[in-house]
Design a protein around this motif. Structure first.
Motif, PDB file in Angstrom:
ATOM      1  N   LYS A  81      18.720 -44.525 107.008  1.00 43.90           N
ATOM      2  CA  LYS A  81      18.274 -43.985 107.435  1.00 43.90           C
ATOM      3  C   LYS A  81      18.052 -42.932 106.118  1.00 43.90           C
ATOM      4  CE  LYS A  81      16.390 -44.504 112.229  1.00 43.90           C
ATOM      5  NZ  LYS A  81      16.392 -43.652 113.720  1.00 43.90           N
ATOM      6  N   ASN A  82      19.204 -42.877 105.560  1.00 42.83           N
ATOM      7  CA  ASN A  82      19.006 -41.911 104.777  1.00 42.83           C
ATOM      8  C   ASN A  82      19.182 -42.604 103.654  1.00 42.83           C
ATOM      9  OD1 ASN A  82      21.740 -42.299 105.164  1.00 42.83           O
ATOM     10  ND2 ASN A  82      22.927 -40.240 104.854  1.00 42.83           N
ATOM     11  N   ARG A  83      18.933 -43.910 103.111  1.00 37.30           N
ATOM     12  CA  ARG A  83      18.999 -44.443 102.151  1.00 37.30           C
ATOM     13  C   ARG A  83      17.775 -44.463 102.187  1.00 37.30           C
ATOM     14  NH1 ARG A  83      21.783 -43.049  98.212  1.00 37.30           N
ATOM     15  NH2 ARG A  83      22.568 -45.235  97.368  1.00 37.30           N
ATOM     16  N   TRP A  84      16.835 -44.782 102.413  1.00 39.83           N
ATOM     17  CA  TRP A  84      15.814 -45.141 102.313  1.00 39.83           C
ATOM     18  C   TRP A  84      15.332 -45.224 100.628  1.00 39.83           C
ATOM     19  CZ3 TRP A  84      10.326 -44.662 100.346  1.00 39.83           C
ATOM     20  CH2 TRP A  84       9.125 -44.826 100.933  1.00 39.83           C
ATOM     21  N   THR A  85      14.240 -46.029 100.802  1.00 44.41           N
ATOM     22  CA  THR A  85      14.475 -46.692  99.024  1.00 44.41           C
ATOM     23  C   THR A  85      13.130 -47.178  98.312  1.00 44.41           C
ATOM     24  OG1 THR A  85      14.997 -48.950  98.822  1.00 44.41           O
ATOM     25  CG2 THR A  85      16.417 -47.420  98.560  1.00 44.41           C
ATOM     26  N   GLU A  86      12.392 -47.049  96.837  1.00 47.37           N
ATOM     27  CA  GLU A  86      11.121 -47.987  96.903  1.00 47.37           C
ATOM     28  C   GLU A  86      10.693 -49.051  97.893  1.00 47.37           C
ATOM     29  OE1 GLU A  86       8.957 -49.367  93.125  1.00 47.37           O
ATOM     30  OE2 GLU A  86      10.313 -47.582  93.250  1.00 47.37           O
ATOM     31  N   SER A  87      11.966 -49.938  97.312  1.00 42.39           N
ATOM     32  CA  SER A  87      12.105 -51.098  98.141  1.00 42.39           C
ATOM     33  C   SER A  87      11.670 -51.619  99.605  1.00 42.39           C
ATOM     34  CB  SER A  87      13.257 -51.967  97.903  1.00 42.39           C
ATOM     35  OG  SER A  87      14.342 -51.408  98.667  1.00 42.39           O
ATOM     36  N   GLN A  88      11.481 -50.161 100.245  1.00 46.43           N
ATOM     37  CA  GLN A  88      11.080 -50.443 101.841  1.00 46.43           C
ATOM     38  C   GLN A  88       9.402 -49.995 102.034  1.00 46.43           C
ATOM     39  OE1 GLN A  88      14.766 -48.387 102.927  1.00 46.43           O
ATOM     40  NE2 GLN A  88      14.233 -48.598 104.489  1.00 46.43           N
ATOM     41  N   ILE A  89       8.838 -50.093 100.611  1.00 53.74           N
ATOM     42  CA  ILE A  89       7.752 -49.366 100.813  1.00 53.74           C
ATOM     43  C   ILE A  89       7.147 -50.669 101.639  1.00 53.74           C
ATOM     44  CG2 ILE A  89       5.369 -49.229  99.385  1.00 53.74           C
ATOM     45  CD1 ILE A  89       6.965 -47.817  97.563  1.00 53.74           C
ATOM     46  N   PRO A  90       6.375 -50.816 102.544  1.00 48.88           N
ATOM     47  CA  PRO A  90       5.352 -51.869 103.447  1.00 48.88           C
ATOM     48  C   PRO A  90       3.866 -52.318 101.858  1.00 48.88           C
ATOM     49  CG  PRO A  90       5.386 -50.589 104.290  1.00 48.88           C
ATOM     50  CD  PRO A  90       6.086 -49.505 103.444  1.00 48.88           C
ATOM     51  N   ASP A  91       4.055 -53.617 102.354  1.00 47.37           N
ATOM     52  CA  ASP A  91       2.739 -53.813 101.591  1.00 47.37           C
ATOM     53  C   ASP A  91       1.710 -53.056 101.488  1.00 47.37           C
ATOM     54  OD1 ASP A  91       0.804 -55.611 100.505  1.00 47.37           O
ATOM     55  OD2 ASP A  91       1.491 -57.520 101.400  1.00 47.37           O
ATOM     56  N   GLN A  92       0.840 -52.275 100.898  1.00 45.78           N
ATOM     57  CA  GLN A  92      -0.531 -51.474 100.221  1.00 45.78           C
ATOM     58  C   GLN A  92      -1.559 -52.468 100.227  1.00 45.78           C
ATOM     59  OE1 GLN A  92      -0.207 -48.127 101.335  1.00 45.78           O
ATOM     60  NE2 GLN A  92       1.986 -49.408 102.467  1.00 45.78           N
ATOM     61  N   ARG A  93      -1.576 -54.335 100.042  1.00 46.58           N
ATOM     62  CA  ARG A  93      -3.153 -54.281  99.855  1.00 46.58           C
ATOM     63  C   ARG A  93      -4.117 -54.178 100.800  1.00 46.58           C
ATOM     64  NH1 ARG A  93      -1.905 -59.012  97.686  1.00 46.58           N
ATOM     65  NH2 ARG A  93       0.281 -59.265  98.630  1.00 46.58           N
ATOM     66  N   GLY A  94      -4.731 -53.603 100.205  1.00 44.56           N
ATOM     67  CA  GLY A  94      -6.430 -53.805 101.107  1.00 44.56           C
ATOM     68  C   GLY A  94      -6.752 -52.080 100.830  1.00 44.56           C
ATOM     69  N   ARG A  95      -5.579 -51.003 100.421  1.00 46.57           N
ATOM     70  CA  ARG A  95      -5.391 -50.019 101.016  1.00 46.57           C
ATOM     71  C   ARG A  95      -6.168 -49.204  99.477  1.00 46.57           C
ATOM     72  NH1 ARG A  95      -3.428 -47.689 105.254  1.00 46.57           N
ATOM     73  NH2 ARG A  95      -2.194 -45.952 104.432  1.00 46.57           N
ATOM     74  N   VAL A  96      -6.905 -48.733  99.781  1.00 45.45           N
ATOM     75  CA  VAL A  96      -7.140 -47.583  98.532  1.00 45.45           C
ATOM     76  C   VAL A  96      -5.939 -46.052  98.094  1.00 45.45           C
ATOM     77  CG1 VAL A  96      -9.071 -46.262  97.138  1.00 45.45           C
ATOM     78  CG2 VAL A  96      -9.562 -48.777  98.424  1.00 45.45           C
ATOM     79  N   ALA A  97      -5.831 -46.089  97.467  1.00 45.34           N
ATOM     80  CA  ALA A  97      -4.703 -44.156  97.578  1.00 45.34           C
ATOM     81  C   ALA A  97      -5.307 -43.895  95.574  1.00 45.34           C
ATOM     82  CB  ALA A  97      -3.441 -45.406  97.122  1.00 45.34           C
ATOM     83  N   VAL A  98      -5.433 -42.412  96.105  1.00 46.21           N
ATOM     84  CA  VAL A  98      -6.017 -41.437  95.436  1.00 46.21           C
ATOM     85  C   VAL A  98      -4.843 -40.832  94.684  1.00 46.21           C
ATOM     86  CG1 VAL A  98      -7.759 -40.073  94.334  1.00 46.21           C
ATOM     87  CG2 VAL A  98      -8.130 -41.742  96.128  1.00 46.21           C
ATOM     88  N   VAL A  99      -4.606 -40.444  93.775  1.00 41.80           N
ATOM     89  CA  VAL A  99      -3.474 -39.515  93.583  1.00 41.80           C
ATOM     90  C   VAL A  99      -3.240 -38.654  92.074  1.00 41.80           C
ATOM     91  CG1 VAL A  99      -0.684 -39.943  92.360  1.00 41.80           C
ATOM     92  CG2 VAL A  99      -1.327 -41.839  93.982  1.00 41.80           C
TER      93      VAL A  99
END
Length: 319
Positions: free
Chosen positions: A3-21
């Protein structure tokens, strides 16, 4: 993978989601935006400098050719700009799934925002407070939306909410002002989560911090701080690693409202993201409520949308 090795590869598919950064033209904000775009989110770069925003969008498109990325002008040191940007974002995106309150300034010389607020408190806290409130209806309209606000280990350093002199008009200390602003980010997150949970909202509020990362944020630091960072630069988090706590808070399906993510290494300075603890002061419920009330008064943003939930299967109440 532990668990303490979470990486970018574990991001779920964000298709259809809007993100404001916010602050997505450089550093951790740019890295966050690129990672979300790479996982098929529709990403809005909310930045002060439109030209730099367009350059950042081009950089993302170079790395992710099929990215859905756009730019929205936003100056968090101006309430007028925040209102204008929020209106444009709400019109373009009736639902917003992720709001990443990332932008910030650090250790600046004494400066004032367009509305007369001390720059660090006005930009880092009040600007994001107002933006979140003005976008709340679009957030509440999205299933499982999240607000992630970026704090700092600085919330523990000479940090207090100086209600007797919030704008440092009597005397100014750039470290104390930064500590106040970053503590305010956490107080806001926890109070927002409490209020969202109280109405059964589909939106959650979380916080994150990047550890000690090599970004442009420290450009206003004192000379000795810059010298020390230069010496120890090989040990600092890269923007890619510094963005992971934000990305985990924003996308990990197991993350829950009110959590605070940071690096799991020594002193939370570096490492892969885990849930970390914030200062006891940040959990003071009376302090959270008082800051919220003062922030509403200063910004003129009253979070009226919290009186209703307009998510799937719910009808919003009339203002």
């Amino acid at each position: 993978m532990p668990k303490n090795r979470w990486t970018e590869s574990q991001i779920p598919d964000q298709r259809g989601r809007v993100a404001v950064v916010t602050g997505a033209n450089t550093g951790i904000g740019l890295t966050t935006a690129r990672a979300l775009a790479a996982h098929h989110a529709s990403v809005v770069l909310a930045v002060r400098d439109g030209q730099k925003g367009q350059a950042a969008a081009a950089q993302i498109l170079s790395a992710v050719p099929d990215a859905d990325v756009s730019v929205q002008a936003l100056d968090l040191s101006s309430l007028a700009s925040i209102r204008e940007a929020s209106a444009a974002l709400s019109s373009a995106h009736p639902t917003i799934d992720l709001l990443i309150n990332n932008a910030g300034v650090m250790y600046t010389p004494l400066s004032r925002t367009a509305d007369g607020f001390e720059l660090q408190f006005g930009t880092n806290h009040l600007g994001h407070f107002a933006l979140t409130g003005l976008l709340l209806r679009s957030l509440l309209a999205a299933p499982a939306s999240r607000v992630v606000t970026v704090s700092s280990v600085g919330h523990r350093i000479r940090a207090a909410i100086h209600f007797d002199d919030l704008q440092f008009t009597q005397s100014y200390d750039r470290v104390a002002a930064y500590g106040q602003a970053k503590l305010a980010n956490l107080l806001f997150t926890y109070e927002l989560q409490r209020r969202l949970a109280a109405i059964g909202a589909p939106t959650t509020a979380l916080a994150a911090h990047p550890g000690v990362a090599a970004t442009e944020l420290g450009r206003n630091s004192q000379a000795w701080v810059k010298a020390a960072m230069s010496v120890f630069s090989p040990l600092l988090q890269t923007p890619q690693m510094g963005a992971l706590p934000t990305l985990r808070a924003a996308t990990d399906p197991t993350a829950t409202g009110g959590q605070y993510y940071g690096p799991g290494g020594l002193a939370e300075a570096r490492g892969n993201p885990v849930v970390v603890a914030s200062s006891p002061q940040s959990h003071d419920a009376a302090l959270q409520a008082r800051l919220w009330s003062v922030s509403e008064e200063l910004t003129g943003v009253d979070f009226a949308a919290l009186g209703s939930v307009s998510g799937p299967g719910r009808e919003p109440s009339q203002p």
